[in-house]
Enzyme design. Structure first.
Site, PDB file in Angstrom:
ATOM      1  N   LYS A 184      31.892  44.582  77.213  1.00 13.29           N
ATOM      2  CA  LYS A 184      31.269  45.910  77.165  1.00 13.29           C
ATOM      3  C   LYS A 184      31.972  46.879  78.132  1.00 13.29           C
ATOM      4  CE  LYS A 184      28.117  45.220  74.025  1.00 13.29           C
ATOM      5  NZ  LYS A 184      28.534  43.933  73.455  1.00 13.29           N
TER       6      LYS A 184
HETATM    7  C1  LIG Z   1      24.715  46.964  69.426  1.00 13.28           C
HETATM    8  C2  LIG Z   1      24.371  45.836  70.351  1.00 13.28           C
HETATM    9  N1  LIG Z   1      23.098  45.699  70.731  1.00 13.28           N
HETATM   10  C3  LIG Z   1      22.727  44.727  71.581  1.00 13.28           C
HETATM   11  C4  LIG Z   1      23.633  43.824  72.080  1.00 13.28           C
HETATM   12  C5  LIG Z   1      23.149  42.722  72.967  1.00 13.28           C
HETATM   13  O1  LIG Z   1      23.686  42.721  74.232  1.00 13.28           O
HETATM   14  P1  LIG Z   1      23.772  41.350  75.082  1.00 13.28           P
HETATM   15  O2  LIG Z   1      24.889  40.538  74.509  1.00 13.28           O
HETATM   16  O3  LIG Z   1      24.035  41.820  76.465  1.00 13.28           O
HETATM   17  O4  LIG Z   1      22.464  40.677  74.949  1.00 13.28           O
HETATM   18  C6  LIG Z   1      24.974  43.935  71.719  1.00 13.28           C
HETATM   19  C7  LIG Z   1      25.955  42.973  72.253  1.00 13.28           C
HETATM   20  O5  LIG Z   1      26.965  42.660  71.734  1.00 13.28           O
HETATM   21  C8  LIG Z   1      25.353  44.954  70.822  1.00 13.28           C
HETATM   22  O6  LIG Z   1      26.619  45.094  70.428  1.00 13.28           O
END
Ligand SMILES: Cc1ncc(COP(=O)(O)O)c(C=O)c1O
Length: 396
Positions: free
Chosen positions: A195
């Site tokens: 990210k």
């Molecule tokens: C659009 C979106 N929402 C939520 C998430 C979830 O994040 P995390 O992996 O930190 O739980 C991601 C992660 O890839 C994402 O791309």
């Protein structure tokens, strides 16, 4: 090119190390407090300042932030929640955590965003829906506020719909000079390894609403009325606490927060670096626009977080998307797909009897979508090699 091919290995994403990660991690290790404590609090404060939000709550993933956010908005079993199909499963699975049901939406071709028009049409068809998850796809803010017409915020206010922003890709990102994270009531960020800034794993929920912040802070740590840090630094005896809800174990450890603090210091530099990569692609891939569609943006480039650079191979391209990805991999270039839409995923497709024909724009995107490498400090020779390889694959 063959000589270059041997030398070049370009990953899809690469974590940029800022400067102070090791220093802050060392401080955590030396402090003896490895779980949530001072570093997590400092990270929350600095992040809240960075997005101009009143409250920020650090948690151990973006998914945890989304779950807590939806719970705090009051979603109950059986409720229905609008969510785009063109997103990661986290955006929709959190609806199921609360035994509510997703109502999947098509998105605009080119931006992969929900627009005010798409939302209005969905409301007309589903007047009972009271919640919306907006995904700021790729780091590009959806039209929450709009000068010329009603934005998503206005429409939701009119129809008493509560909004949860999935800003996993969108830090730092802006809309009309306002930071994503302070636009609506609740926004959720991810600090997963690829990210825009990372803590390894982690997430942050920001809100302007004190009651929501209070609820999230309680629910992220077992529904206990005092956090561990408070128990050991407050006046009351440390053993004394009450459980006032059945909560979750979602707190962010200080080791992760230490990484986040250091990354945050460089967030604007990382963003500018990603923009440089995007600008390179626009300049060098525009001659191929009869074969590939480049991402469409409705915000100035400096307001975009540029988490992704997704292109779509057109139907007249000489290779399929899958073949294109294979050939890029053979040339040593990592790519990805954002996303295979949720209406095509077995669980959602079967449970909700979803039909591809209800998602025409998402389907058009899905047939050809490929995300190109984008990360800070990519070298010009890497970008040159990627663009030349794409030209060769498409026999331009
Ligand atoms: C659009 C979106 N929402 C939520 C998430 C979830 O994040 P995390 O992996 O930190 O739980 C991601 C992660 O890839 C994402 O791309």
């Amino acid at each position: 090119m063959d000589r270059l091919k041997k030398a070049m290995r370009i990953p899809f994403a690469k974590v940029p190390v800022a400067a102070n990660e090791l220093k802050y991690i060392k401080e955590v290790l030396e402090s003896g407090w490895l779980t949530t404590a001072g570093k997590a609090m400092a990270f929350e404060k600095n992040f809240a300042d960075a997005v101009q939000a009143r409250f920020a709550c650090a948690v151990n993933s973006g998914t945890a932030a989304l779950h807590l956010g939806l719970e705090a908005l009051g979603v109950k079993p059986g409720d229905r929640v609008f969510v785009p199909s063109m997103t990661f499963t986290s955006s929709a699975e959190i609806i199921r955590y609360l035994q509510a049901n997703p109502v999947f939406l098509d998105t605009e071709y080119g931006t992969n965003l929900i627009t005010p028009e798409i939302l209005q049409e969905a409301i007309n068809k589903n007047p009972d829906v009271r919640y919306l998850i907006v995904v700021h796809y790729g780091g590009h803010a959806a039209r929450m506020l709009s000068d010329e017409q009603e934005g998503i915020l206005d429409i939701c206010k009119k129809h008493r719909i509560k909004i949860l922003e999935d800003a996993a890709h969108a830090f730092p990102a802006r809309l009309n000079n306002q930071m994503v994270g302070s636009l609506g009531e609740v926004a959720c960020f991810s600090f997963y390894a690829n990210k825009p800034i990372t803590t390894g794993e982690g997430g942050m929920l920001t809100t302007q609403n004190e009651a929501i912040a209070g609820r999230v802070k309680k629910m992220r740590l077992h529904g206990i009325d005092r956090d561990v840090w408070n128990r050991f630094t407050g006046n009351k005896p440390s053993w004394e606490y009450d459980v006032v809800e059945a909560g979750y174990k979602y707190n962010m450890p200080d080791v992760n927060a230490a990484i986040g603090l250091a990354q945050l210091e460089k967030a604007e530099e990382f963003r500018a670096e990603r923009q440089r990569v995007a600008e390179y692609y626009y300049e060098h891939l525009t001659p191929l626009k009869h074969l590939i569609d480049l991402p469409v943006t409705h915000v100035p480039f400096q307001d975009h977080a540029w988490h992704l650079f997704p292109v779509v191979l057109k139907e007249n391209a000489p290779v399929s998307r899958n073949k294109f990805i294979e050939k890029m991999a053979e040339a040593g270039i990592g790519t990805s797909v954002h996303y295979k839409p949720l209406h095509r995923m077995t669980y959602y497709k079967n449970k909700y009897q979803l039909k591809a024909s209800d998602f025409p724009n998402t389907e058009k995107t899905w047939r050809g979508n490929v995300s190109l490498p984008i990360f800070p400090y990519m070298q010009d020779d890497e970008l040159d090699y990627i663009c030349k390889t794409i030209g060769k694959i498409l026999k331009y």
